[in-house]
Design an enzyme around this catalytic site. Structure first.
Site: not given
Ligand code: NAD
Length: 445
Positions: A122, A262
């Protein structure tokens, strides 16, 4: 299609596993070596209903692999999906873009042949332009398009939502990129709404949707407060409202406030973006302030229930931000626990899935129970903070025998009030005024 996913968290992992199940060749990239090592040794790193089974099936079939190497995943990819975190900036509360910028810069040098780079994270409006500029700066010869592909999955239902999306929104500025995304989602053609829009519209749709849902939750919580004062019942009020198709019956459950990874961060990021653009968003700001206050009010309600008991023991059922997940990020339950701890409360907690996650955050500040009955032993009040289905089946006779005082603060309206009263409990729910136990029992009889 060959797909690389950067970020193997709550979005990246279910998306990767889902795309592999659809027959794509998926490489999940994460910078966290422990996470990748665990996944490579067959250990799933987060809880989502149905995910583990699909994970094993697809790793065994060789359709999904895990690596810390950008090179390995990006070089052969037709599509790169960015799914890294966009947490709130510690000071300004805008979306912190450091992970996005790092991912865009790191992937750039490995792009080969025409590649679509899609953002599932997001991200603030205009991020697609920034990613485009970062990649072009690092690799001026790269042939690529940047697409906004916002994720709408619900934690706890990530696998179901992957295979049954309400909508797929695609913000692409070229026909070539649109066609790649159409091919990816071909299995869903005719089964869901697929909306192609400008990239900036797509980026905005995600924030506009999450802020709207947060406001809806805040609204029903305020309405619950009103019901408590007036003798109306919020469950009946929500039911009546929800029958209006213009309103819809979802997100009308009152509770201890919205939470998770979120809504809190996305409302704050939206508010920041609005301020940056000289737009006043009063509803979002009211929801943010009201939601913070609500968690304090819930803690006060629990403390108030034991105010006459010296050194009271509080049993907490539920620590995850909602049922179906082990995620405790911005969990209202956790905020309430922190608040109770500020008042030096003696807390024992149980959560069906989030004990590990919560324990990493709370350490030995609270005690942990192996099941819900062990949690209740000698407690002076039971606080229900997460809406896990198993809590609904709590045997109140057994609970009453285990507890020192029969006292329940049900912040999720999970339990049957009549049954709680019949078992001699003092019961407080949300949005319900329970003033006369005898009268209520007479009515039930
Ligand atoms: P998360 O923290 O669970 O996972 C993110 C992952 O990215 C981590 O494992 C981290 O180590 C990895 N990472 C960070 N930088 C990196 C890089 N440069 N190279 C490789 N890996 C890297 O986050 P999430 O909950 O999966 O959310 C991710 C995105 O999706 C956010 O922007 C969030 O707002 C959006 N989102 C989340 C949800 C939800 O329900 N969790 C729903 C819709 C959208």
């Amino acid at each position: 299609m060959k797909v690389a996913i950067i970020g193997t968290g709550y979005v990246g992992l279910p998306t990767g596993v889902g795309l592999a199940e659809l027959g794509n060749e998926v490489t999940c990239i994460d910078r966290d070596p422990q996470k990748i090592a665990a996944l490579n040794s067959g250990k799933i790193t987060l809880y989502e209903d149905g995910l583990e089974e699909l994970f094993h099936k697809n790793t065994a079939a060789g359709r999904i692999k895990f690596t810390t190497s950008m090179k390995e995943g990006i070089e052969t990819a037709d599509l790169v999906i960015i799914a890294v975190g966009t947490p709130p900036h510690p000071v300004t509360k805008e979306a912190d873009m450091k992970y996005i910028h790092a991912a865009a810069t790191e992937l750039a040098e490995y792009l080969q042949g025409y590649t679509v780079v899609a953002t599932k994270s997001t991200v603030p409006v205009g991020t697609g332009d920034d990613i485009e500029a970062l990649i072009s700066k690092k690799n001026p010869f790269a042939d690529f398009d940047v697409v906004s592909l916002p994720e709408f999955l619900r934690e706890g239902f990530a696998v179901y939502d992957f295979f049954h999306p309400d909508r797929i929104v695609v913000g692409a500025n070229t026909e070539k990129a649109r066609n790649v995304i159409k091919e990816l989602y071909q299995p869903f053609a005719g089964k869901t709404n697929m909306l192609f829009v400008k990239r900036r519209s797509s980026e905005t749709i995600k924030y506009a949707s999450n802020a709207f849902l947060a406001i809806k939750i805040h609204y029903i919580n305020e309405m619950a407060d009103f019901c408590e004062k007036t003798g109306a019942d919020i469950t009946e009020v929500a039911q009546g409202m929800g029958l209006d198709t213009r309103i819809g019956n979802r997100f009308l459950n009152p509770g201890p406030g919205y939470g998770g990874s979120c809504f809190p961060k996305d409302t704050m990021a939206m508010s920041y973006m609005a301020r940056q653009n000289d737009v006043e968003m009063t509803l979002i700001n009211a929801a943010i302030a009201g939601n913070t206050k609500r968690k304090q009010q819930m803690a006060e309600r629990i403390l108030n229930a034991v105010k006459d008991i010296p050194n009271p023991k509080i049993a907490v059922l539920g620590l995850a931000f909602k049922d179906g997940t082990d995620d405790c990020r911005e969990s209202p339950a956790m905020d309430i626990v922190y608040n109770l701890l500020e008042h030096k409360a003696d807390i024992t907690a149980y959560d069906p899935k989030a004990m590990g996650t919560a324990c990493r955050l709370l350490g030995d500040k609270i005690s942990y129970a192996d099941d819900m009955y062990a949690c209740l032993k000698d407690a002076d009040v039971l606080a229900i903070l997460t809406e896990w289905g198993e809590f609904k089946s709590l045997d109140l006779t057994r609970a009453g025998l285990l507890m020192r005082h029969k006292n329940i603060v049900d912040c999720r309206n999970l339990l049957n009030i009549e049954s709680a009263l019949a078992n001699g409990f003092k019961y407080q729910g949300i949005g319900k005024k329970i003033e006369n136990k005898e009268k209520l029992l007479r009515e039930v009889a």
